[in-house]
Motif scaffolding. Structure first.
Motif, PDB file in Angstrom:
ATOM      1  N   PRO A   1      47.872  43.321  43.058  1.00  0.00           N
ATOM      2  CA  PRO A   1      47.143  42.386  42.427  1.00  0.00           C
ATOM      3  C   PRO A   1      46.940  41.016  43.043  1.00  0.00           C
ATOM      4  O   PRO A   1      45.962  40.279  43.029  1.00  0.00           O
TER       5      PRO A   1
ATOM      6  N   THR B   1      40.469  49.476  46.619  1.00  0.00           N
ATOM      7  CA  THR B   1      40.443  49.672  45.012  1.00  0.00           C
ATOM      8  C   THR B   1      41.611  48.893  44.456  1.00  0.00           C
ATOM      9  O   THR B   1      42.783  49.125  45.002  1.00  0.00           O
ATOM     10  N   ARG B   2      41.521  48.611  43.085  1.00  0.00           N
ATOM     11  CA  ARG B   2      42.820  48.057  42.615  1.00  0.00           C
ATOM     12  C   ARG B   2      43.708  48.950  42.141  1.00  0.00           C
ATOM     13  O   ARG B   2      44.776  48.543  41.906  1.00  0.00           O
ATOM     14  N   ARG B   3      43.303  50.489  42.192  1.00  0.00           N
ATOM     15  CA  ARG B   3      44.499  51.517  42.054  1.00  0.00           C
ATOM     16  C   ARG B   3      45.501  51.258  43.341  1.00  0.00           C
ATOM     17  O   ARG B   3      46.586  51.516  42.975  1.00  0.00           O
TER      18      ARG B   3
ATOM     19  N   ILE C   1      36.173  40.637  43.095  1.00  0.00           N
ATOM     20  CA  ILE C   1      37.103  41.927  42.530  1.00  0.00           C
ATOM     21  C   ILE C   1      36.546  43.219  42.709  1.00  0.00           C
ATOM     22  O   ILE C   1      35.613  43.648  42.109  1.00  0.00           O
ATOM     23  N   THR C   2      37.561  43.971  43.219  1.00  0.00           N
ATOM     24  CA  THR C   2      37.125  45.239  43.547  1.00  0.00           C
ATOM     25  C   THR C   2      37.458  46.065  42.343  1.00  0.00           C
ATOM     26  O   THR C   2      37.902  45.840  41.458  1.00  0.00           O
TER      27      THR C   2
ATOM     28  N   GLN D   1      38.733  49.313  39.971  1.00  0.00           N
ATOM     29  CA  GLN D   1      40.049  50.328  39.709  1.00  0.00           C
ATOM     30  C   GLN D   1      39.699  51.555  40.700  1.00  0.00           C
ATOM     31  O   GLN D   1      40.547  51.913  41.540  1.00  0.00           O
TER      32      GLN D   1
ATOM     33  N   LEU E   1      44.049  39.882  45.654  1.00  0.00           N
ATOM     34  CA  LEU E   1      42.381  39.259  44.945  1.00  0.00           C
ATOM     35  C   LEU E   1      42.718  37.732  44.382  1.00  0.00           C
ATOM     36  O   LEU E   1      41.961  37.302  44.007  1.00  0.00           O
TER      37      LEU E   1
END
Length: 202
Positions: free
Chosen positions: A89, A83-85, A60-61, A63, A92
């Protein structure tokens, strides 16, 4: 295949730890691993036979890069798209061919390369009295390597399913297979999925 004269202890009190078979590493993903499609049917077969004894990990990267310590910040500044930014979704999530096994298979998320970077994994294995960790997944020379070394340090017997690993580097994969055979005898066994089916006695 294994030499017919070699001796391998039966696999008991084991868990199948499948590393990071996520959409981000699948074809079309940001970190696509070309071998993934090749090994996916083999991994799915292992899981199908050991559903309740499979744990999937997900890398999980963060944010934002600043959410990780030290050099991870530089890493995720370079890979800001991961990155999750910025990442969808779904990237992942497990690939669909494996996500269908959850439950009874379990998922453990991790913030770094080793599956044991999430301390809940070691606690779970100890609680379940697991002695052997059977490893498959991605990538041979990054997250799988880090997980294997952590598991060795914790005293687990490791079984690496060599036709159920994938990497984006042939050179890296081959080097690691050589290292396991020559440097970790007695702690790490390499076998094929066919041999795993023969030796694993739950």
């Amino acid at each position: 295949m294994r030499d017919s004269t070699s001796e391998v202890a039966e696999i008991r009190e084991a868990i199948h730890l499948c590393i990071d078979m996520q959409n981000i590493f699948a074809p079309g993903g940001l970190w696509a691993t070309p071998w993934m499609e090749r090994v996916l049917p083999t991994i799915a077969s292992i899981v199908a036979h050991h559903r309740a004894r499979t744990i999937f990990t997900r890398f999980i990267t963060p944010q934002d890069p600043e959410d990780r310590p030290g050099q991870w910040q530089n890493y995720f500044r370079r890979w800001s798209r991961a990155t999750r930014r910025h990442l969808p979704p779904s990237a992942l999530e497990l690939v669909p061919a494996l996500s269908k096994f959850v439950p009874p298979a379990a998922i453990i998320d991790k913030p770094a390369y080793s599956a044991f970077s999430n301390p809940a994994l070691a606690s779970l294995l100890v609680d379940k009295k697991i002695g052997t960790v059977v490893i498959s997944g991605a990538e041979t020379d990054v997250c799988v390597l880090s997980t294997v070394l952590s598991a060795v340090d914790l005293g687990f017997r490791i079984v690496i399913v060599e036709d159920a690993l994938c990497s984006s580097s042939d050179v890296g994969h081959d080097a690691l297979m050589t290292m396991y055979r020559t440097r970790f005898h007695g702690q790490v066994d390499l076998m094929t999925a066919e041999e795993l089916a023969e030796f694993w006695r739950e």
